[in-house]
Enzyme design. Structure first.
Site, PDB file in Angstrom:
ATOM      1  N   SER A   1     -12.435 -12.370  80.026  1.00  0.00           N
ATOM      2  CA  SER A   1     -11.553 -13.519  80.221  1.00  0.00           C
ATOM      3  C   SER A   1     -10.526 -13.182  81.284  1.00  0.00           C
ATOM      4  O   SER A   1     -10.068 -12.053  81.390  1.00  0.00           O
ATOM      5  CB  SER A   1     -10.853 -13.890  78.910  1.00  0.00           C
ATOM      6  OG  SER A   1     -10.010 -15.006  79.085  1.00  0.00           O
TER       7      SER A   1
ATOM      8  N   LYS B   1     -15.569 -13.070  72.290  1.00  0.00           N
ATOM      9  CA  LYS B   1     -15.276 -13.971  73.404  1.00  0.00           C
ATOM     10  C   LYS B   1     -15.601 -15.412  73.036  1.00  0.00           C
ATOM     11  O   LYS B   1     -14.907 -16.354  73.455  1.00  0.00           O
ATOM     12  CB  LYS B   1     -16.074 -13.550  74.639  1.00  0.00           C
ATOM     13  CG  LYS B   1     -15.866 -14.441  75.870  1.00  0.00           C
ATOM     14  CD  LYS B   1     -14.403 -14.542  76.269  1.00  0.00           C
ATOM     15  CE  LYS B   1     -14.214 -15.042  77.693  1.00  0.00           C
ATOM     16  NZ  LYS B   1     -14.939 -16.228  78.068  1.00  0.00           N
TER      17      LYS B   1
ATOM     18  N   HIS C   1     -12.745 -16.598  71.001  1.00  0.00           N
ATOM     19  CA  HIS C   1     -11.640 -16.747  71.955  1.00  0.00           C
ATOM     20  C   HIS C   1     -11.711 -18.098  72.647  1.00  0.00           C
ATOM     21  O   HIS C   1     -10.713 -18.822  72.760  1.00  0.00           O
ATOM     22  CB  HIS C   1     -11.707 -15.604  72.975  1.00  0.00           C
ATOM     23  CG  HIS C   1     -10.888 -15.805  74.215  1.00  0.00           C
ATOM     24  ND1 HIS C   1     -11.274 -16.632  75.254  1.00  0.00           N
ATOM     25  CD2 HIS C   1      -9.702 -15.270  74.591  1.00  0.00           C
ATOM     26  CE1 HIS C   1     -10.377 -16.602  76.201  1.00  0.00           C
ATOM     27  NE2 HIS C   1      -9.405 -15.778  75.843  1.00  0.00           N
ATOM     28  N   ASN C   2     -12.895 -18.470  73.117  1.00  0.00           N
ATOM     29  CA  ASN C   2     -13.027 -19.731  73.831  1.00  0.00           C
ATOM     30  C   ASN C   2     -12.901 -20.925  72.887  1.00  0.00           C
ATOM     31  O   ASN C   2     -12.412 -21.984  73.283  1.00  0.00           O
ATOM     32  CB  ASN C   2     -14.357 -19.777  74.577  1.00  0.00           C
ATOM     33  CG  ASN C   2     -14.327 -18.933  75.833  1.00  0.00           C
ATOM     34  OD1 ASN C   2     -13.501 -18.045  75.977  1.00  0.00           O
ATOM     35  ND2 ASN C   2     -15.226 -19.212  76.752  1.00  0.00           N
TER      36      ASN C   2
ATOM     37  N   GLU D   1      -9.317 -21.422  72.532  1.00  0.00           N
ATOM     38  CA  GLU D   1      -8.862 -22.032  73.786  1.00  0.00           C
ATOM     39  C   GLU D   1      -9.071 -23.546  73.769  1.00  0.00           C
ATOM     40  O   GLU D   1      -8.200 -24.306  74.206  1.00  0.00           O
ATOM     41  CB  GLU D   1      -9.633 -21.386  74.938  1.00  0.00           C
ATOM     42  CG  GLU D   1      -9.322 -21.903  76.316  1.00  0.00           C
ATOM     43  CD  GLU D   1     -10.238 -21.256  77.341  1.00  0.00           C
ATOM     44  OE1 GLU D   1     -11.085 -21.961  77.903  1.00  0.00           O
ATOM     45  OE2 GLU D   1     -10.118 -20.033  77.551  1.00  0.00           O
TER      46      GLU D   1
END
Length: 301
Positions: free
Chosen positions: A121, A173, A176-177, A180
């Protein structure tokens, strides 16, 4: 430390340049001649084939893939495998689905090859600010390649780490997204409310700037909101169409599979899907039903 970079798009080239600044040697390959030329202009040594890239690197080799998730990753690995030797390592820094990463790790291990999946990221800002890296795969292998991660990260001891076995880097990840998605949706909805309250005449860029300092909602995403609202207060020329690249869908699917309630991330994904429905058939049907049972009337195109 020597590294082979496969995929010299903007992010791959930025990562290559940051590694060069960290004192590493980077050789890169991209099927696009223009991408190779642009990377070469930034000091990255480029070659015109995967075979030439492998030949340019000393053993044991480390090859970092920055290519789109999906079949192209498998195709690239298939092309690499006959060129590699036992002890070489393939690193996938893209946004691959974690189960695909687990499968690829097993396939490469059978051939004596190493694998690391690195959730990366930082986007276009990573060159100057550094990249956040979640590393999945063999811990010893991650340790051997730690100098690469330390150079890419915001600082040698911050912003990166080995988080678990193969697949763990991309799973982290993915989540994480998903987070987001939820954060971005909350900011978008909040500023939409401010914008709609015309009687109070809010300057959205001013409010965003105020919140950037001291507020509990301050963040890098808010910094970007402030910049966007300052440069284009009415967001002219930007279509209300929000794409998704897959990670949000995967996060929601995993949440359901694990019996974890994730309503914010799920709704943020649904809102992205709604933004792309030009025909808005569901909304048209809702209006028709409301008129049918209550005689409320409908608006016509």
């Amino acid at each position: 430390m020597d590294l082979g970079m496969i995929g010299l798009g903007r992010m791959g080239a930025n990562m290559g340049e940051r590694l060069l600044r960290g004192g590493h040697r980077v050789a890169g390959y991209d099927p696009g001649e223009a991408a190779r030329a642009a990377a070469a202009a930034r000091g990255i040594e480029t070659v015109e084939s995967l075979a030439a890239l492998v030949d340019a690197l000393p053993a044991p080799r480390a090859l970092w893939l920055m290519v789109p998730a999906g079949p192209i990753v498998d195709d690239t690995i298939a092309a690499l495998r006959p060129l590699l030797a036992a002890g070489d390592t393939v690193i996938d820094g893209g946004n691959s689905f974690y189960r695909d990463s687990q499968r690829r790790a097993e396939q490469l291990a059978a051939a004596g090859l190493g694998w690391l999946d690195v959730g990366t990221s930082g986007g276009i800002w990573g060159l100057e600010e550094g990249y956040s890296l979640t590393v999945g795969g063999d811990a010893a292998l991650a340790g051997r390649l730690a100098p690469l991660f330390a150079s890419l990260a915001p600082a040698p001891d911050r912003g990166w780490g080995h988080v678990g076995p193969a697949g763990a880097g991309h799973f982290a990840k993915m989540v994480h997204n998903g987070i987001e998605y939820g954060l971005m949706q909350a900011y978008a909805e909040g500023f939409a409310i401010l914008q709609r309250k015309e009687a109070l005449g809010f300057d959205l860029a001013q409010v965003a700037e105020i919140w950037r300092e001291g507020s509990v909602v301050r963040s890098w995403l808010l910094d970007l909101c402030a910049g966007s609202l300052r440069d284009n207060p009415g967001l002219e020329g930007i279509a209300p169409y929000v794409a998704d690249s897959g990670e949000g869908r995967w996060t929601v699917a995993e949440a359901i599979d694990l019996d974890v309630a994730a309503p914010v991330i799920t709704q943020a994904l649904i809102e992205r899907l709604r933004s792309r429905d030009d025909a808005a058939f569901a909304d048209r049907l809702l209006a028709a039903l409301r008129d049918a049972f209550g005689g409320h009337g409908v608006r016509h195109d």
